[in-house]
Design a protein around this motif. Structure first.
Motif, short mmCIF file in Angstrom:
data_model
loop_
_atom_site.label_atom_id
_atom_site.label_comp_id
_atom_site.label_asym_id
_atom_site.label_seq_id
_atom_site.Cartn_x
_atom_site.Cartn_y
_atom_site.Cartn_z
N GLN A 140 -29.85 -10.39 5.27
CA GLN A 140 -30.08 -10.48 3.84
C GLN A 140 -30.91 -9.29 3.40
O GLN A 140 -31.26 -8.43 4.21
CB GLN A 140 -30.78 -11.80 3.49
CG GLN A 140 -32.07 -12.02 4.25
CD GLN A 140 -32.56 -13.45 4.18
OE1 GLN A 140 -31.75 -14.38 4.21
NE2 GLN A 140 -33.87 -13.63 4.12
N ASN A 191 -21.43 -3.89 -1.36
CA ASN A 191 -21.44 -5.12 -2.16
C ASN A 191 -21.68 -6.38 -1.33
O ASN A 191 -21.32 -7.48 -1.74
CB ASN A 191 -20.12 -5.28 -2.93
CG ASN A 191 -19.91 -4.18 -3.94
OD1 ASN A 191 -20.68 -4.03 -4.88
ND2 ASN A 191 -18.87 -3.36 -3.72
N VAL A 193 -23.85 -9.30 -0.08
CA VAL A 193 -25.04 -10.01 -0.52
C VAL A 193 -25.80 -10.59 0.68
O VAL A 193 -27.03 -10.53 0.75
CB VAL A 193 -24.66 -11.13 -1.51
CG1 VAL A 193 -25.88 -11.95 -1.90
CG2 VAL A 193 -23.99 -10.54 -2.74
N VAL A 230 -20.97 -12.76 2.52
CA VAL A 230 -20.85 -13.04 1.09
C VAL A 230 -20.91 -11.71 0.36
O VAL A 230 -21.86 -10.95 0.53
CB VAL A 230 -21.97 -13.97 0.60
CG1 VAL A 230 -21.81 -14.25 -0.90
CG2 VAL A 230 -21.98 -15.27 1.39
N VAL A 231 -19.87 -11.41 -0.42
CA VAL A 231 -19.79 -10.11 -1.10
C VAL A 231 -19.58 -10.31 -2.59
O VAL A 231 -19.00 -11.31 -3.04
CB VAL A 231 -18.64 -9.24 -0.53
CG1 VAL A 231 -18.85 -8.98 0.95
CG2 VAL A 231 -17.28 -9.92 -0.75
N ARG A 232 -20.08 -9.35 -3.36
CA ARG A 232 -19.73 -9.29 -4.79
C ARG A 232 -18.29 -8.79 -4.89
O ARG A 232 -17.91 -7.83 -4.22
CB ARG A 232 -20.67 -8.34 -5.53
CG ARG A 232 -22.04 -8.93 -5.83
CD ARG A 232 -21.96 -10.10 -6.78
NE ARG A 232 -23.26 -10.63 -7.13
CZ ARG A 232 -23.88 -10.37 -8.27
NH1 ARG A 232 -23.33 -9.56 -9.16
NH2 ARG A 232 -25.05 -10.91 -8.52
N PHE A 233 -17.51 -9.43 -5.72
CA PHE A 233 -16.09 -9.11 -5.83
C PHE A 233 -15.92 -7.83 -6.63
O PHE A 233 -15.94 -7.83 -7.87
CB PHE A 233 -15.36 -10.27 -6.49
CG PHE A 233 -13.86 -10.19 -6.35
CD1 PHE A 233 -13.26 -9.71 -5.20
CD2 PHE A 233 -13.03 -10.59 -7.40
CE1 PHE A 233 -11.90 -9.63 -5.07
CE2 PHE A 233 -11.64 -10.52 -7.28
CZ PHE A 233 -11.08 -10.04 -6.12
N THR A 275 -11.42 -17.42 -4.95
CA THR A 275 -12.19 -16.53 -5.82
C THR A 275 -12.65 -17.36 -7.01
O THR A 275 -11.90 -17.58 -7.96
CB THR A 275 -11.34 -15.34 -6.28
OG1 THR A 275 -10.80 -14.66 -5.14
CG2 THR A 275 -12.18 -14.35 -7.08
N GLN A 284 -18.87 -13.82 -6.73
CA GLN A 284 -19.07 -13.63 -5.30
C GLN A 284 -17.98 -14.33 -4.51
O GLN A 284 -17.49 -15.40 -4.92
CB GLN A 284 -20.45 -14.15 -4.87
CG GLN A 284 -21.60 -13.38 -5.49
CD GLN A 284 -22.96 -13.81 -4.98
OE1 GLN A 284 -23.95 -13.13 -5.22
NE2 GLN A 284 -23.02 -14.92 -4.26
N THR A 286 -16.90 -15.57 -0.47
CA THR A 286 -17.42 -15.87 0.86
C THR A 286 -16.29 -15.83 1.88
O THR A 286 -15.26 -16.48 1.69
CB THR A 286 -18.09 -17.25 0.90
OG1 THR A 286 -19.17 -17.28 -0.04
CG2 THR A 286 -18.62 -17.56 2.28
#
Length: 312
Positions: A140, A191, A193, A230-233, A275, A284, A286
């Protein structure tokens, strides 16, 4: 009367040569954040009748010795737990820093003795025949970087004095989340998270009938490496990979000066995720990833620790 305090506790670790027999010397004093490793033995209620409504004495059931040790991911002591999880490393280098490479899939895992000491009582619990079942940690942006090491022991012996002898203190050079990075196929993955990594040996305890109630060992089943990112789209690269069923290489790394640690999952598969749009803030996604054996390399993952230690 003295009362036990975590601030005064200590943890000593050594590797065994004979299963279930703690060595007389060679123990290292290692850092830890918390420990639940212990022995439990439940009681069975008596089912016997004929002596009134009040029950007869309970009977002891089988005992189990297992639990977790939460440790820092650092440049030195972390290698002890990596050796327990993966086996002996291949060490290269003629002078510091040395590179210690741990490979997944070993059929033979090292045996450890771990002593949990509370000197003010005094009470010292020696766990012998300890094997590492699983290691896991989170990636993180901030906070303290620790890993959870899940262990299975043959049994526990208690004493009022330490059986570990003179301890050698391990230096603490701790990595932090700020020192971390994630790469996909050798390129920084943007991106992200958060991330989560778990390597499991899936130990199968051999629970035989013995007078002392201890197990006869634990056999490693299929190894497993999995986790979550976990990513920002922001683009569809990961989603497209999941839909196409293709594999990629993921690298989870930390660096501090000329010391570093990285875990490379050589062949990672991603599931197709939902999504979800849950509000006006950023979207976000996963991915619960799974790693598989890379047949060309003959392994699922490689963990490399670079430090000034000559051997583990």
């Amino acid at each position: 009367m003295a009362r036990a305090q975590g601030a005064r506790s200590q943890l000593a670790v050594a590797f065994e040569t004979v299963y279930g027999t703690a060595p007389a010397s060679g123990f290292l004093k290692v850092p830890f954040a918390s420990i639940t490793l212990g022995t439990e033995q439940p009681l069975l209620d008596s089912e016997l009748l004929g002596y009134g409504r009040d029950p007869l004495a309970p009977v002891k059931d089988a005992s189990t010795s297992d639990g977790d040790v939460v440790v820092p991911i650092d440049a030195v002591a972390w290698g002890i737990w990596l050796k327990g999880a993966f086996g002996d490393p291949t060490t290269t280098g003629t002078a510091a820093p040395y590179s210690h490479e741990f490979a997944s899939g070993s059929y033979s895992l090292p045996l450890m003795s771990i002593e949990k000491g509370m000197p003010e009582v005094p009470n010292y619990e020696m766990f012998s025949g300890v094997m590492v079942d699983k290691i896991s940690w989170q990636m993180q942006r901030s906070g303290l970087l620790t890993a959870t090491v899940s262990c299975i022991a043959q049994g526990e012996d208690d004493a009022t004095a330490s059986a570990a002898g003179t301890l050698t203190e391990v230096d603490v050079e701790r990595f932090g989340h700020f020192n971390g990075a994630i790469q996909r196929n050798g390129v920084s993955l943007g991106n992200v998270v958060s991330g989560q990594i778990t390597y499991a040996n899936n130990l199968d305890p051999i629970a035989t009938i013995r007078l002392d109630g201890k197990i006869d060992g634990a056999d490693p089943a299929n190894a497993q490496l999995s986790g979550q990112i976990v990513v920002r789209f922001a683009d569809t690269a990961l989603r497209d990979q999941a839909i196409d069923g293709e594999a990629c290489e993921l690298t989870f790394a930390y660096a501090l000066g000329d010391h570093s640690f990285e875990l490379v999952a050589h062949k990672v598969y991603l599931p197709r995720p939902k999504t979800e749009i849950s509000g006006p803030s950023g979207v976000q996604v996963t991915f619960d990833w799974q790693a598989a054996n890379d047949l060309s390399l003959g392994r699922m993952c490689t963990a490399t620790l670079i430090n000034d230690e000559e051997t583990y």
